[in-house]
Design an enzyme around this catalytic site. Structure first.
Site, PDB file in Angstrom:
ATOM      1  N   GLY A   1     -11.155 -25.139  34.665  1.00  0.00           N
ATOM      2  CA  GLY A   1     -11.346 -23.762  34.199  1.00  0.00           C
ATOM      3  C   GLY A   1     -10.210 -22.875  34.687  1.00  0.00           C
ATOM      4  CG  HIS A   2      -9.781 -22.138  38.849  1.00  0.00           C
ATOM      5  ND1 HIS A   2     -10.624 -23.066  39.411  1.00  0.00           N
ATOM      6  CD2 HIS A   2     -10.277 -20.923  39.213  1.00  0.00           C
ATOM      7  CE1 HIS A   2     -11.568 -22.445  40.113  1.00  0.00           C
ATOM      8  NE2 HIS A   2     -11.391 -21.144  40.000  1.00  0.00           N
TER       9      HIS A   2
ATOM     10  N   GLY B   1     -11.989 -15.672  33.370  1.00  0.00           N
ATOM     11  CA  GLY B   1     -12.754 -16.628  32.581  1.00  0.00           C
ATOM     12  C   GLY B   1     -14.004 -16.004  31.977  1.00  0.00           C
ATOM     13  CD  GLN B   2     -17.170 -16.680  26.763  1.00  0.00           C
ATOM     14  OE1 GLN B   2     -16.372 -17.165  25.961  1.00  0.00           O
ATOM     15  NE2 GLN B   2     -18.457 -16.965  26.765  1.00  0.00           N
TER      16      GLN B   2
ATOM     17  CB  SER C   1     -15.656 -23.578  43.028  1.00  0.00           C
ATOM     18  OG  SER C   1     -14.479 -23.178  42.384  1.00  0.00           O
TER      19      SER C   1
HETATM   20  P1  AMP Z   1     -13.449 -18.308  40.979  1.00  0.00           P
HETATM   21  O1  AMP Z   1     -12.411 -19.118  41.686  1.00  0.00           O
HETATM   22  O2  AMP Z   1     -14.753 -19.016  40.807  1.00  0.00           O
HETATM   23  O3  AMP Z   1     -13.594 -16.907  41.548  1.00  0.00           O
HETATM   24  O4  AMP Z   1     -12.903 -18.100  39.490  1.00  0.00           O
HETATM   25  C1  AMP Z   1     -11.618 -17.597  39.265  1.00  0.00           C
HETATM   26  C2  AMP Z   1     -11.452 -17.359  37.793  1.00  0.00           C
HETATM   27  O5  AMP Z   1     -11.637 -18.587  37.089  1.00  0.00           O
HETATM   28  C3  AMP Z   1     -12.467 -16.355  37.223  1.00  0.00           C
HETATM   29  O6  AMP Z   1     -11.823 -15.517  36.293  1.00  0.00           O
HETATM   30  C4  AMP Z   1     -13.463 -17.273  36.546  1.00  0.00           C
HETATM   31  O7  AMP Z   1     -14.149 -16.649  35.485  1.00  0.00           O
HETATM   32  C5  AMP Z   1     -12.561 -18.375  36.040  1.00  0.00           C
HETATM   33  N1  AMP Z   1     -13.341 -19.587  35.755  1.00  0.00           N
HETATM   34  C6  AMP Z   1     -14.210 -20.217  36.588  1.00  0.00           C
HETATM   35  N2  AMP Z   1     -14.799 -21.264  35.968  1.00  0.00           N
HETATM   36  C7  AMP Z   1     -14.294 -21.299  34.712  1.00  0.00           C
HETATM   37  C8  AMP Z   1     -14.504 -22.145  33.575  1.00  0.00           C
HETATM   38  N3  AMP Z   1     -15.361 -23.172  33.606  1.00  0.00           N
HETATM   39  N4  AMP Z   1     -13.808 -21.891  32.452  1.00  0.00           N
HETATM   40  C9  AMP Z   1     -12.936 -20.843  32.392  1.00  0.00           C
HETATM   41  N5  AMP Z   1     -12.684 -20.005  33.439  1.00  0.00           N
HETATM   42  C10 AMP Z   1     -13.363 -20.226  34.573  1.00  0.00           C
END
Ligand code: AMP
Length: 311
Positions: A50-51, A161-162, A200
């Site tokens: 996703g990241h 991310g959506q 994560s």
């Molecule tokens: P985090 O590290 O969980 O704070 O996420 C960092 C960024 O990655 C945020 O903008 C999330 O929305 C995005 N993100 C997390 N999981 C996904 C995913 N499965 N698909 C797309 N973007 C994601």
């Protein structure tokens, strides 16, 4: 990857990341003087596909991509243990390198919240629907750290991310309200081949809970498919999704909301909406959503098909 940090390398902190605001801004000053377009991908690390999709989006549209890795204490609630958040800096670094990140920013907590720090950014009513009530203060923490990252990096574009649908709405509102000169790009959710949204937090799931967690995306995608076939009754769409979700331990919410205002849409679905869920599977809180909007459905399906083909 141009690294500007003078910090010593350690096993936890790769040596070509920037750990201080000073070293990062020194690098960025040169890039900006050269007229290069800067993209920012804020993350809390433990990076996954996703990241990577966010990074790919930035690399495609910007000359310089900055990925920040910072586990932000101020967005954790009293029942959420900061120290348990998964970390894997070396793997993160490798993913950034192979995905084309130009600069990695890995600050210490004291760099972002030095002694005496006291000013925060308080989002308005947009932070209240969906998970606002269950996570008091969470979006203040998010808005504050994102504002700080925007001020430090001064990106032209920032990628989110959506999957964190509500977070995107809060940040878009903040950018509008505060006249921040940044284009916000929302990237479709990347899923495992069985539909589970990458996160994560999935690393907390036991093998049994990992199987049970599939029911969230199964429910959402079933409702999305029904919407695609013409179902427009919000109660029936929600019931259809809920029917798949009996295996979760606690369904915090399953709501169909206006995609912009985030207000619940009762009765007929006559505008772009999002079907959003938050649930505990075992002790892990997971969130997911799908857009019910003919134009974006086809885009999301395309992304899912591409991801499946690649995996
Ligand atoms: P985090 O590290 O969980 O704070 O996420 C960092 C960024 O990655 C945020 O903008 C999330 O929305 C995005 N993100 C997390 N999981 C996904 C995913 N499965 N698909 C797309 N973007 C994601």
């Amino acid at each position: 990857m141009p690294g500007c940090s003078s910090h010593p390398a350690t096993s936890r902190r790769p040596d070509d990341a920037n750990h201080t605001i000073k070293s990062l801004t020194q690098c960025l000053r040169g890039y900006r003087a050269a007229g290069l377009r800067v993209g920012l991908v804020p993350t809390m690390g433990f990076l996954h596909g996703g990241h990577r999709a966010l990074i790919n989006g930035s690399v495609a549209r910007c000359d310089i991509t900055v990925a920040s890795i910072f586990v932000n204490s101020t967005q954790f609630g009293p029942n959420e243990v900061l120290d348990c958040y998964p970390r894997a800096l070396e793997q993160d670094h490798e993913l950034c390198r192979t995905a084309g990140v130009s600069l990695i920013f890995v600050p210490d907590a004291s760099e972002i919240y030095p002694p005496g720090f006291q000013t925060t950014v308080e989002p308005g009513p947009v932070a209240e629907p969906l998970c606002g009530a269950e996570r008091p203060g969470h979006f203040r923490g998010v808005a504050t750290v994102v504002t700080k990252l925007f001020n430090i990096v001064q990106p032209d574009l920032a990628f989110f991310g959506q999957k964190d649908f509500k977070q995107c709405a809060v940040i878009r509102q903040m950018v509008r309200d505060l006249n921040l000169p940044i284009e916000i790009v929302t990237v479709p959710t990347v899923r495992k081949p069985d539909g589970l949204a990458l996160s994560s937090r999935n690393s907390y799931l036991s093998p049994v809970d990992r199987q049970r967690a599939r029911c969230l995306s199964q429910g959402l995608l079933a409702a999305q498919a029904a919407y695609g076939e013409g179902e427009r009754d919000s109660e029936r769409l929600i019931a259809m999704a809920r029917a798949h979700m009996s295996e979760v331990d606690q369904l915090q919410y399953l709501q169909l909301v206006d995609a912009r205002a985030l207000e619940p849409v009762p009765g007929l679905v006559d505008r772009p909406t999002a079907l959003c869920v938050a649930a505990y599977v075992g002790t892990t809180r997971l969130i997911d959503n799908v857009l019910l909007d003919i134009a974006s459905n086809s885009r999301a399906d395309l992304v899912l098909a591409q991801h499946r083909a690649a995996s």
